[in-house]
Design an enzyme around this catalytic site. Sequence first.
Site, PDB file in Angstrom:
ATOM      1  N   LYS A   1      -5.069   3.027   4.027  1.00 11.85           N
ATOM      2  CA  LYS A   1      -3.795   2.305   4.116  1.00 11.85           C
ATOM      3  C   LYS A   1      -3.773   1.464   5.391  1.00 11.85           C
ATOM      4  O   LYS A   1      -4.478   1.729   6.365  1.00 11.85           O
ATOM      5  CB  LYS A   1      -2.601   3.262   4.088  1.00 11.85           C
ATOM      6  CG  LYS A   1      -2.485   4.221   5.287  1.00 11.85           C
ATOM      7  CD  LYS A   1      -1.774   3.643   6.513  1.00 11.85           C
ATOM      8  CE  LYS A   1      -1.839   4.569   7.708  1.00 11.85           C
ATOM      9  NZ  LYS A   1      -1.538   3.907   8.990  1.00 11.85           N
TER      10      LYS A   1
ATOM     11  N   ASP B   1       1.289  11.501   7.048  1.00  7.64           N
ATOM     12  CA  ASP B   1       0.804  10.419   6.179  1.00  7.64           C
ATOM     13  C   ASP B   1       0.428  10.902   4.780  1.00  7.64           C
ATOM     14  O   ASP B   1       0.223  10.093   3.880  1.00  7.64           O
ATOM     15  CB  ASP B   1      -0.426   9.736   6.794  1.00  7.64           C
ATOM     16  CG  ASP B   1      -0.066   8.751   7.901  1.00  7.64           C
ATOM     17  OD1 ASP B   1       1.123   8.396   8.023  1.00  7.64           O
ATOM     18  OD2 ASP B   1      -0.976   8.329   8.646  1.00  7.64           O
TER      19      ASP B   1
END
Length: 280
Positions: free
Chosen positions: A8, A133
């Site tokens: 990401k 995350d």
Amino acid sequence: MDIKAYAKINISLDVIGKRDDGYHLLKMIMQNIDLYDIVQVEKIPNGIKLKCNKPYVPTDERNLAYKAAKLFKETYNIKSGIYINIEKNIPVSAGLAGGSTDAAAVLKIMNKMFNINVTQSELMNLGLKLGADVPYCICGGTALCEGIGEKVTKLKPFRDKILVVVKPPFGVSTKEVYKAFDLSKVIFHPKTNELISNIEKNNIEFISNNMKNLLENVTLGRYKIISTIKEEINICGALGSMMSGSGPTVFGFFDDMLKAQKCYEKMKEKYVDVFITRTI
């Protein structure tokens, strides 16, 4: 059973407060990119075994994917052993969620493999025990993440945007960066709501000109090379460049594959971890 575990980037990262337990309250836009590890999970008679193609990656309880398997086994009383193989392509300690995405992949595979079939929301709650995350990595795509990162709201997909990703030859500790972050010194915050509305309009120019990461305040001060890489990417014709997460990885958006290719080649002369990829 194997799946791709995607890296990401942050299109924005805002820090809006701090909890009593020391965790920072965040408001950030996360985006998957087409850079991935391949995570394979198989049943074995007992225990947890982990193998990785990169020798510097720990294969014991220090590894988040190992922790994910252990947590899933304990939570759902799984008697079977687990073998995990990680083909690592995402740089580590880079601000790209490399460890979190592998952990998310293990949870997703085990959920199917053992027919537990909990909802994505339940799996995300479990993932939060491993790291902030991990819930996003279970969900993926384009998303607004709030709280410490666990409140994930899907946004309109921001796919097929070309980017060059460069990681300098060192890692950064997320914990240390947040520890050094001083919210009282922040003057300008990211325009998160405007960024969201321009993601909906597919406006890459606005995104590139207005993306902002408050953690640059810490990491850029410590490592001048990050500012240098940002400048080098911009000189190559990027629409804009920014550090991802706590760093040190830098990415730049391009509206032209030829420019991106030239930038990739130029960066590759100086840095090892360079990628040309797209948002997904």
